[in-house]
Structures are given as C-alpha cells and as structure tokens.
Design a protein around this motif. Structure first.
Motif, PDB file in Angstrom:
ATOM      1  N   CYS A 180     -11.660   0.996   0.753  1.00  0.00           N
ATOM      2  CA  CYS A 180     -11.432   0.183  -0.456  1.00  0.00           C
ATOM      3  C   CYS A 180     -12.676   0.140  -1.333  1.00  0.00           C
TER       4      CYS A 180
ATOM      5  N   LEU B 263     -12.656   1.270  -5.242  1.00  0.00           N
ATOM      6  CA  LEU B 263     -12.873   0.257  -6.274  1.00  0.00           C
ATOM      7  C   LEU B 263     -13.912   0.709  -7.295  1.00  0.00           C
TER       8      LEU B 263
ATOM      9  N   THR C 160      -6.510  -1.705  -3.772  1.00  0.00           N
ATOM     10  CA  THR C 160      -7.481  -2.251  -2.816  1.00  0.00           C
ATOM     11  C   THR C 160      -7.461  -3.777  -2.756  1.00  0.00           C
ATOM     12  N   SER C 161      -7.039  -4.413  -3.845  1.00  0.00           N
ATOM     13  CA  SER C 161      -7.161  -5.875  -3.944  1.00  0.00           C
ATOM     14  C   SER C 161      -6.451  -6.633  -2.832  1.00  0.00           C
TER      15      SER C 161
ATOM     16  N   ASP D 297      -7.871   0.407  -8.204  1.00  0.00           N
ATOM     17  CA  ASP D 297      -8.446  -0.918  -7.978  1.00  0.00           C
ATOM     18  C   ASP D 297      -7.379  -1.885  -7.475  1.00  0.00           C
TER      19      ASP D 297
ATOM     20  N   THR E 183       0.829  -1.203   0.000  1.00  0.00           N
ATOM     21  CA  THR E 183       0.000   0.000   0.000  1.00  0.00           C
ATOM     22  C   THR E 183       0.865   1.256   0.000  1.00  0.00           C
TER      23      THR E 183
ATOM     24  N   LEU F 241      -5.399   4.733   3.440  1.00  0.00           N
ATOM     25  CA  LEU F 241      -5.169   3.303   3.631  1.00  0.00           C
ATOM     26  C   LEU F 241      -3.791   3.059   4.232  1.00  0.00           C
TER      27      LEU F 241
ATOM     28  N   THR G 170      -5.551   6.086  -1.161  1.00  0.00           N
ATOM     29  CA  THR G 170      -4.348   5.305  -0.875  1.00  0.00           C
ATOM     30  C   THR G 170      -3.573   5.902   0.306  1.00  0.00           C
TER      31      THR G 170
ATOM     32  N   THR H  70      -8.433  -5.989   0.764  1.00  0.00           N
ATOM     33  CA  THR H  70      -9.729  -6.648   0.981  1.00  0.00           C
ATOM     34  C   THR H  70      -9.572  -8.163   1.076  1.00  0.00           C
TER      35      THR H  70
END
Length: 440
Positions: A380, A384, A396-397, A393, A335, A356, A353, A400
């Motif tokens: 996220c 997304l 976030t993958s 996207d 991240t 996060l 971001t 999550t």
C-alpha cells in the motif's frame, strides 16, 4: 442538526416525480429564466460566493473550477457531467437522476450559459439502462418546452445536450478517462497538465462536474448564494445527499447540511438493524476512503473534520457494518473490485492491486502468515502517491485503515478462516424466505 433539508429530494415521493409537469409544479426552471437575464460572470461569482464544492468526492470549489476556463477565443467550449457513478456503496446520483432528472437538466442549462457552452454532455454509467431511458425522456421534454435547443426562451442562447452511455468501466469516473471514453478512445487517465479547463473534450476548454454539483446550481441561483452558504459549516457549506446502506433499519438517501454526524443520521434512520449488534466500522465516503469505527460517530461529516480524523468525505456513501461482519472479508471484496477495475496503465496500480488481492484472499482463508500483514501495508505504501490516478490511492485506503483499527482480525487470518470467525449468514441483510407450495 435535528432536521433534514429536502431540496433535491423534496418531491421524490410524488407518484411521477420525474416528469416535467411535477418539476414545474415545484418551481422548476424558474432559476433558468432568472439566470438567462443575468450576466454570466455574475452567475459564476454567485456560485463561488455560495461555497458550493464538488459533490463527486474531491470537494474542489465549483465556481472556481468554472473560473479556470481561458477567455473565449471563438471556438467551442464544453460542459461534461460525470454521471458514471460506479464505486461500491456510492448511490446518490443514480437515485437523483431516476427520481428528479430535471434538476440536473436545469443545472446544465444554467452552467452552460454561465461558461459560454453550447453543447453539453452527460456521461452516464451504461448498465443503468432504466436511468438512461428516463434521462433521455427528460431531455426530450426540456427540448419540447424550449428549455434546450435553439434560442432558449427567446434569449438567443443555444444549447444542445447529449446523453452518452458508457460501457461500465469504473476508471471512467476519473475525469480525463471519461473524456477519452467520450471521444471514443479507451478509458484511461490523461497526463496532467494540460488540465481539462485548458484542453479537455476534443482538446477544447471543458468543465467536468458531478451530477449533484450541477443539480445544486438551480437552487443557488433561485434562492441566492447566502441562503446556500448559511447551511453546513464555515468551510463546507450547503447541503448534500448522504447515502446510508448496510446494517441500518431504514437505509436510503438522507439530504442534510454538511456537518451532520453519523450518530444523528443513524437516529433518523431508526438506528442499527439489531440493537444486539452494535456498529463496528463504516465508510464516510465510499469504499475508497479510510474506514471509521464507532469512535467516530460524532465526527462532523464535512470535508475538513473528516480529513482531520484521517479519512475523506468523498461521495458521502455511508456503508454501515455491525459486529457480525469480518473486516478482512469486506476489505478483500473491495480490493477485488479495484483490481478488476484497474485500467492497467501504470505499474503500481496494475501490479499492486493484484498482489493485494492475492494476500487478502489468503488471509481470509485462514492461510496467511504474520509477514503477510506487513507486506500488505508495504505494498500500500508503494502504491500510495505513485499511481497515475486516484484509483490506486483509493484501493489502499480501506486496507491500511482496517489494519490500523482491526489488526487482530488480520492476525487471526494466519490460522482461522474469516468464515468461521464471522459466519456470513449472520451478516446477511435479507433473511431467506421459505417457499411453500399450496396444493388443491
């Protein structure tokens, strides 16, 4: 699947694998000679029939992309090769260019002839200076041998190839940001439509393909579309380079048909580095894809099967982590990367971001709260599908999916630092060597 498929990696162990002489000794440029005697439309159709899909991550059919170009109008059209390999864990295109750059150059020549391009560009990540020099030398060799330049092999076809070194921005791996950078602008994604096939480089019709995609073309033309489509699975045909890194005994590049499983690849790689530390989690397609766990060892590594299990095949960058690794720490590092590499054009990615990264760092220090975990997932969800390009996207993958499979580790981050739960020294790949001084 019990054997590898050495095609692009066939002679990587040759003492001078990168030279023109070695490439020609392995039937190099025979496909170009064959292609220049073939109707360009037939070359495009052969690529479609082979089932070759983009090897850069998206998996879009390569021949279909070529077919999107509008009819010739007398103006220039371009081929741009995306060699800006920058994602953590992804390491197949750079080794290919280092070991056997002429695969790409021959593929560029064939593809350019097929789409009516007379000037192709290879956009390379700027930090890999050694690869830049090697690729430039290979292009010089191709010019000297008559495979590039004016009246190639006496056919009347002209092609110039420009190798361009970028400035190290991950966002330039996005095809339209790459085009802006190539034009001398700040690398930021463009609004689509228009798509590059209609208005790409210098507002002209442009095909943008990954290194491995174009490097695979000579073998298809030489061996035939059916030969290529017989490998892999029904919808994910052909071969690909799988990059194994992390806690495996023999990390490296493994070229195999699509549909092979991680269990099979691990067997070929000698298994985990330490039998006492089993597989914990892994990435099927690089750090921008949802992580998998040991329950996914037998998922066929093809586009459809990986997607059906909630992730993406991506660039086939298989980063392997054993049970000494903190999921929170790993995801936090990824991240940090996406936060740093965000171009800042859109609010969800630029702001999301950053938040996060702050929350993950707090959880990693053991200073998180139960609300932080839900806040991570909520942010996220708001990134997304709302970011300007796929970077948001991708950021976030891993988060999550990590919360989905390892929520208890995030909950532990509300009271205990990750470094206490998973001492970093235990997951170190290379043990420190003791320096000894010898005195007379």
């Amino acid at each position: 699947m019990t054997t590898l498929t050495p095609i692009l990696t066939k002679f990587w162990d040759h003492p001078q694998s990168w030279t023109m002489a070695t490439y020609e000794d392995n039937e190099g440029y025979t496909a170009l000679r064959q292609a220049l005697k073939t109707d360009p439309a037939d070359l495009i159709q052969a690529t479609k029939d082979s089932g070759l899909r983009g090897r850069g991550g998206a998996g879009f059919p390569t021949g279909m992309k070529w077919g999107f170009l509008p009819p010739p109008d007398g103006g220039p059209r371009y081929l741009v090769v995306n060699a800006d390999e920058s994602e953590p864990g992804t390491c197949k295109d750079i080794p290919l260019l280092m070991a056997a750059p002429h695969f790409l150059i021959e593929g560029v020549a064939i593809t350019s002839f097929a789409i009516g391009c007379n000037h192709a560009f290879i956009y390379l990540r700027g930090e890999v200076v050694h690869v830049y020099r090697r690729l430039m030398r290979a292009v010089e060799e191709a010019y000297a041998a008559g495979y590039l330049g004016k009246d190639i092999l006496g056919t009347g076809f002209d092609l110039d190839v420009t190798v361009h070194a970028g400035a190290g921005a991950y966002i330039c791996g996005e095809e339209t940001a790459l085009l802006d950078s190539l034009e001398g602008r700040r690398g930021q994604p463009r609004l689509k439509p228009p798509f590059p096939a209609v208005a790409g480089l210098y507002a002209r019709p442009t095909v943008v393909n990954n290194v491995e995609s174009i490097a695979s073309v000579p073998a298809i033309i030489k061996q035939g579309a059916e030969w290529f489509s017989d490998m892999g699975t029904e919808k994910s045909q052909g071969f690909g380079i799988f990059s194994l890194s992390g806690h495996v005994k023999n990390p490296g590049q493994y070229e195999a048909p699509l549909g092979i499983t991680l269990r099979e690849l691990l067997d070929m790689a000698g298994g985990m580095r330490d039998p006492g530390h089993p597989l914990k989690f892994w990435t099927p397609g690089g750090s921008s894809t949802p992580i998998f766990t040991d329950e996914h060892l037998d998922v066929p590594l093809d586009f459809e099967s990986v997607a059906a299990n909630g992730s993406m095949l991506g660039t086939r960058a298989l980063q392997i982590f054993d049970d000494t690794v903190s999921v929170v720490r790993a995801v936090s590092r990824w991240t940090d990367f996406y936060m740093h590499e965000s171009c800042g054009k859109c609010t969800p990615c630029r702001e999301g971001t950053w938040w996060l990264a702050q929350i993950l760092q707090r959880i990693e220090r053991g200073q998180g709260t139960p609300e932080d975990i839900d806040k991570l997932v909520d942010i996220c969800d708001n990134i997304l599908g709302r970011a300007f390009c796929a970077l948001g996207d991708g950021a976030t993958s891993p988060i999550t999916s990590a919360v989905k499979y390892f929520r208890e580790e995030f909950e532990a981050g509300c009271h205990t630092p990750a470094a206490e739960l998973f001492p970093p020294a235990a997951s170190t790949l290379f043990a420190k060597e003791q320096n000894t001084m010898v005195t007379a």
